[in-house]
Motif scaffolding. Structure first.
Motif, PDB file in Angstrom:
ATOM      1  N   ALA A 291       0.825  -1.205   0.000  1.00 40.62           N
ATOM      2  CA  ALA A 291       0.000   0.000   0.000  1.00 40.62           C
ATOM      3  C   ALA A 291       0.858   1.253   0.000  1.00 40.62           C
ATOM      4  CB  ALA A 291      -0.919  -0.021   1.219  1.00 40.62           C
ATOM      5  N   ARG A 292       1.942   1.215   0.730  1.00 40.57           N
ATOM      6  CA  ARG A 292       2.824   2.383   0.802  1.00 40.57           C
ATOM      7  C   ARG A 292       3.493   2.654  -0.536  1.00 40.57           C
ATOM      8  NH1 ARG A 292       7.690   1.574   2.849  1.00 40.57           N
ATOM      9  NH2 ARG A 292       6.883  -0.118   4.168  1.00 40.57           N
ATOM     10  N   HIS A 293       3.947   1.599  -1.197  1.00 40.20           N
ATOM     11  CA  HIS A 293       4.624   1.745  -2.492  1.00 40.20           C
ATOM     12  C   HIS A 293       3.651   1.802  -3.670  1.00 40.20           C
ATOM     13  CE1 HIS A 293       8.748   1.320  -1.070  1.00 40.20           C
ATOM     14  NE2 HIS A 293       8.391   0.264  -0.331  1.00 40.20           N
TER      15      HIS A 293
ATOM     16  N   LEU B 125      -5.702   1.092  -3.627  1.00 41.06           N
ATOM     17  CA  LEU B 125      -6.436   0.620  -2.462  1.00 41.06           C
ATOM     18  C   LEU B 125      -7.935   0.783  -2.680  1.00 41.06           C
ATOM     19  CD1 LEU B 125      -4.284   2.114   0.427  1.00 41.06           C
ATOM     20  CD2 LEU B 125      -4.708  -0.320   0.064  1.00 41.06           C
ATOM     21  N   THR B 126      -8.678  -0.199  -2.218  1.00 44.32           N
ATOM     22  CA  THR B 126     -10.137  -0.070  -2.181  1.00 44.32           C
ATOM     23  C   THR B 126     -10.503   0.798  -0.982  1.00 44.32           C
ATOM     24  OG1 THR B 126     -10.375  -2.008  -0.768  1.00 44.32           O
ATOM     25  CG2 THR B 126     -10.380  -2.383  -3.160  1.00 44.32           C
ATOM     26  N   ALA B 127     -11.779   1.106  -0.862  1.00 42.57           N
ATOM     27  CA  ALA B 127     -12.239   1.888   0.293  1.00 42.57           C
ATOM     28  C   ALA B 127     -11.914   1.167   1.595  1.00 42.57           C
ATOM     29  CB  ALA B 127     -13.741   2.160   0.166  1.00 42.57           C
ATOM     30  N   GLU B 128     -12.164  -0.155   1.613  1.00 45.66           N
ATOM     31  CA  GLU B 128     -11.838  -0.930   2.824  1.00 45.66           C
ATOM     32  C   GLU B 128     -10.334  -0.940   3.077  1.00 45.66           C
ATOM     33  OE1 GLU B 128     -13.767  -1.949   0.419  1.00 45.66           O
ATOM     34  OE2 GLU B 128     -15.670  -2.690   1.219  1.00 45.66           O
ATOM     35  N   GLY B 129      -9.540  -1.067   2.015  1.00 48.35           N
ATOM     36  CA  GLY B 129      -8.090  -1.059   2.167  1.00 48.35           C
ATOM     37  C   GLY B 129      -7.573   0.257   2.711  1.00 48.35           C
ATOM     38  N   SER B 130      -8.107   1.376   2.203  1.00 44.72           N
ATOM     39  CA  SER B 130      -7.702   2.701   2.687  1.00 44.72           C
ATOM     40  C   SER B 130      -8.063   2.885   4.155  1.00 44.72           C
ATOM     41  CB  SER B 130      -8.378   3.786   1.841  1.00 44.72           C
ATOM     42  OG  SER B 130      -7.916   3.745   0.506  1.00 44.72           O
ATOM     43  N   ASP B 131      -9.222   2.357   4.554  1.00 46.79           N
ATOM     44  CA  ASP B 131      -9.652   2.484   5.945  1.00 46.79           C
ATOM     45  C   ASP B 131      -8.827   1.587   6.868  1.00 46.79           C
ATOM     46  OD1 ASP B 131     -11.359   3.582   7.896  1.00 46.79           O
ATOM     47  OD2 ASP B 131     -12.610   1.788   7.869  1.00 46.79           O
ATOM     48  N   PHE B 132      -8.386   0.446   6.360  1.00 52.15           N
ATOM     49  CA  PHE B 132      -7.640  -0.529   7.161  1.00 52.15           C
ATOM     50  C   PHE B 132      -6.177  -0.130   7.330  1.00 52.15           C
ATOM     51  CE2 PHE B 132      -6.073  -5.161   7.414  1.00 52.15           C
ATOM     52  CZ  PHE B 132      -6.339  -5.246   8.773  1.00 52.15           C
ATOM     53  N   LEU B 133      -5.599   0.545   6.326  1.00 51.79           N
ATOM     54  CA  LEU B 133      -4.156   0.822   6.307  1.00 51.79           C
ATOM     55  C   LEU B 133      -3.655   1.595   7.521  1.00 51.79           C
ATOM     56  CD1 LEU B 133      -1.408   0.716   4.898  1.00 51.79           C
ATOM     57  CD2 LEU B 133      -2.093   2.768   3.613  1.00 51.79           C
ATOM     58  N   PRO B 134      -4.276   2.718   7.951  1.00 51.44           N
ATOM     59  CA  PRO B 134      -3.734   3.458   9.108  1.00 51.44           C
ATOM     60  C   PRO B 134      -3.650   2.615  10.372  1.00 51.44           C
ATOM     61  CG  PRO B 134      -5.334   4.797   7.925  1.00 51.44           C
ATOM     62  CD  PRO B 134      -5.444   3.409   7.366  1.00 51.44           C
ATOM     63  N   THR B 135      -4.656   1.761  10.600  1.00 51.65           N
ATOM     64  CA  THR B 135      -4.625   0.900  11.787  1.00 51.65           C
ATOM     65  C   THR B 135      -3.464  -0.080  11.714  1.00 51.65           C
ATOM     66  OG1 THR B 135      -7.015   1.080  12.065  1.00 51.65           O
ATOM     67  CG2 THR B 135      -5.935  -0.789  13.123  1.00 51.65           C
ATOM     68  N   VAL B 136      -3.238  -0.654  10.538  1.00 49.99           N
ATOM     69  CA  VAL B 136      -2.123  -1.582  10.364  1.00 49.99           C
ATOM     70  C   VAL B 136      -0.798  -0.870  10.611  1.00 49.99           C
ATOM     71  CG1 VAL B 136      -0.892  -2.999   8.686  1.00 49.99           C
ATOM     72  CG2 VAL B 136      -3.398  -3.080   8.788  1.00 49.99           C
ATOM     73  N   GLN B 137      -0.641   0.338  10.067  1.00 55.00           N
ATOM     74  CA  GLN B 137       0.630   1.065  10.223  1.00 55.00           C
ATOM     75  C   GLN B 137       0.880   1.436  11.683  1.00 55.00           C
ATOM     76  OE1 GLN B 137      -0.174   4.144   7.267  1.00 55.00           O
ATOM     77  NE2 GLN B 137       1.335   3.222   5.876  1.00 55.00           N
ATOM     78  N   VAL B 138      -0.134   1.906  12.367  1.00 58.45           N
ATOM     79  CA  VAL B 138       0.039   2.252  13.785  1.00 58.45           C
ATOM     80  C   VAL B 138       0.378   1.016  14.602  1.00 58.45           C
ATOM     81  CG1 VAL B 138      -1.180   3.052  15.852  1.00 58.45           C
ATOM     82  CG2 VAL B 138      -1.417   4.306  13.699  1.00 58.45           C
ATOM     83  N   SER B 139      -0.302  -0.093  14.321  1.00 51.83           N
ATOM     84  CA  SER B 139      -0.069  -1.319  15.086  1.00 51.83           C
ATOM     85  C   SER B 139       1.328  -1.867  14.847  1.00 51.83           C
ATOM     86  CB  SER B 139      -1.120  -2.367  14.714  1.00 51.83           C
ATOM     87  OG  SER B 139      -2.419  -1.909  15.007  1.00 51.83           O
ATOM     88  N   LEU B 140       1.755  -1.916  13.594  1.00 51.50           N
ATOM     89  CA  LEU B 140       3.104  -2.403  13.291  1.00 51.50           C
ATOM     90  C   LEU B 140       4.152  -1.491  13.911  1.00 51.50           C
ATOM     91  CD1 LEU B 140       2.744  -3.485   9.540  1.00 51.50           C
ATOM     92  CD2 LEU B 140       2.927  -4.981  11.541  1.00 51.50           C
ATOM     93  N   GLY B 141       3.924  -0.174  13.834  1.00 50.92           N
ATOM     94  CA  GLY B 141       4.878   0.769  14.438  1.00 50.92           C
ATOM     95  C   GLY B 141       4.982   0.595  15.939  1.00 50.92           C
ATOM     96  N   ALA B 142       3.844   0.356  16.601  1.00 50.27           N
ATOM     97  CA  ALA B 142       3.853   0.163  18.053  1.00 50.27           C
ATOM     98  C   ALA B 142       4.608  -1.106  18.428  1.00 50.27           C
ATOM     99  CB  ALA B 142       2.419   0.106  18.573  1.00 50.27           C
ATOM    100  N   ILE B 143       4.401  -2.164  17.644  1.00 56.12           N
ATOM    101  CA  ILE B 143       5.113  -3.423  17.920  1.00 56.12           C
ATOM    102  C   ILE B 143       6.614  -3.231  17.736  1.00 56.12           C
ATOM    103  CG2 ILE B 143       5.469  -5.784  17.107  1.00 56.12           C
ATOM    104  CD1 ILE B 143       2.481  -5.823  16.373  1.00 56.12           C
ATOM    105  N   GLU B 144       7.028  -2.553  16.660  1.00 58.73           N
ATOM    106  CA  GLU B 144       8.454  -2.328  16.405  1.00 58.73           C
ATOM    107  C   GLU B 144       9.078  -1.486  17.520  1.00 58.73           C
ATOM    108  OE1 GLU B 144      10.494  -3.423  14.221  1.00 58.73           O
ATOM    109  OE2 GLU B 144       9.230  -4.379  12.718  1.00 58.73           O
TER     110      GLU B 144
END
Length: 297
Positions: free
Chosen positions: A19-21, A63-82
């Motif tokens: 999604a980022r690329h 990204l689809t609408a669902e993908g765009s809505d899902f992406l910020p949560t995934v990025q925040v979660s991965l960043g928090a884990i890292e």
């Protein structure tokens, strides 16, 4: 959210990169995967969630609408884990510097200085060696002592010394004359150039016929410990013995003037090894602390 809805962490990492690329190929290059493998991971995630996350077209993805809505949560979660993993488990590179010093230095003046240095330099740890011990480690830096007058001009000079009499606070009122002073046991350190006879002669002139109740001990810390137990008086050397004397509740006896003494501490480095920046930083910190101690003494 039901536990079965939480997808594979690896699928999420691949989705986030794609999604980022906005490209399976560029995401694959970042993740060291082929574009086809990225596409397969994304498809597995979409199948698991039951929704498409990308609209696929020739040579591009969106990204689809669902993908765009899902992406910020995934990025925040991965960043928090890292971030949490980094703070808990990442090993910070620690550089060790070995410092050699006398027993008195190691037990009195150095500990506070080294604690402050390590607090200001969290990637450096100091291994402190005491002269005369059996440890065979070669030091990176040495605090030396010498009585030659020219050492006061040494480029790595640390401090000189003043000879004082150390006593308990409750004994100060008992010492108002030389006779009072000589009623105490007087602890002499065998290796010191200036002992009680020399100190009394310098401060009060020759004392013919006076008997000194001398007790010889091996080290200054031992003599100060004996004084703290009410067993007599000892000669201290400021500023180096100041911290250990204070920790034992001892003070300078005001009846005996401070006497400048022979001897200077200075730094020395082995000539057969390069100087690391960390060693230079420690040397500078020691000199700064020593000069401050001299001004406060």
């Amino acid at each position: 959210m039901r536990a079965t809805t939480i997808p594979s962490l690896n699928w999420l990492r691949v989705f986030e990169a794609a999604a980022r690329h906005q490209s399976f190929a560029r995401a694959g290059k970042e993740l060291n995967m082929s574009a086809a493998a990225v596409s397969q991971q994304v498809l597995a995630l979409e199948t698991h969630l039951g929704r498409p996350l990308f609209e696929r077209a020739a040579n591009r993805i969106n990204l689809t609408a669902e993908g765009s809505d899902f992406l910020p949560t995934v990025q925040v979660s991965l960043g928090a884990i890292e971030s949490k993993a980094e703070s808990l488990f990442a090993r910070q590179r620690i550089e060790r510097v070995t410092l050699l010093a006398s027993q008195l230095m190691a037990m009195s003046w150095l500990p506070r200085v080294l604690a402050d240095f390590e607090a200001a330099n969290p990637t450096i740890r100091i291994d402190l060696l005491v002269e005369g011990t059996q440890r065979k480690t070669d030091p990176d830096l040495m605090i030396r002592f010498g009585e030659e007058p020219h050492l006061v001009r040494h480029p790595s000079w640390l401090m000189g010394m003043s000879h004082v009499v150390m006593c308990r606070k409750e004994d100060i009122a008992r010492i108002g004359s030389v006779e009072d002073l000589l009623s105490f046991r007087l602890y002499d350190v065998a290796s010191h150039a200036v002992g009680w006879a020399a100190l009394l002669n310098h401060s009060f002139g020759p004392q013919p016929g006076r008997q000194l109740k001398l007790e010889t001990v091996d080290t200054t810390p031992l003599s100060l410990m004996m004084v703290s137990q009410g067993l007599g008086l000892a000669i201290g050397h400021l500023p180096v013995c100041g911290p250990i004397a204070a920790s034992l509740g001892l003070v300078v006896c005001p009846f005996v003037p401070r006497t400048p003494g022979p001897g200077n501490y200075y730094l020395e480095q082995p000539q057969d090894r390069p100087q690391r920046p960390s060693i230079g930083r420690l040397a500078q910190a020691l000199q700064d602390a020593a000069h401050l101690s001299m001004r406060m003494t």
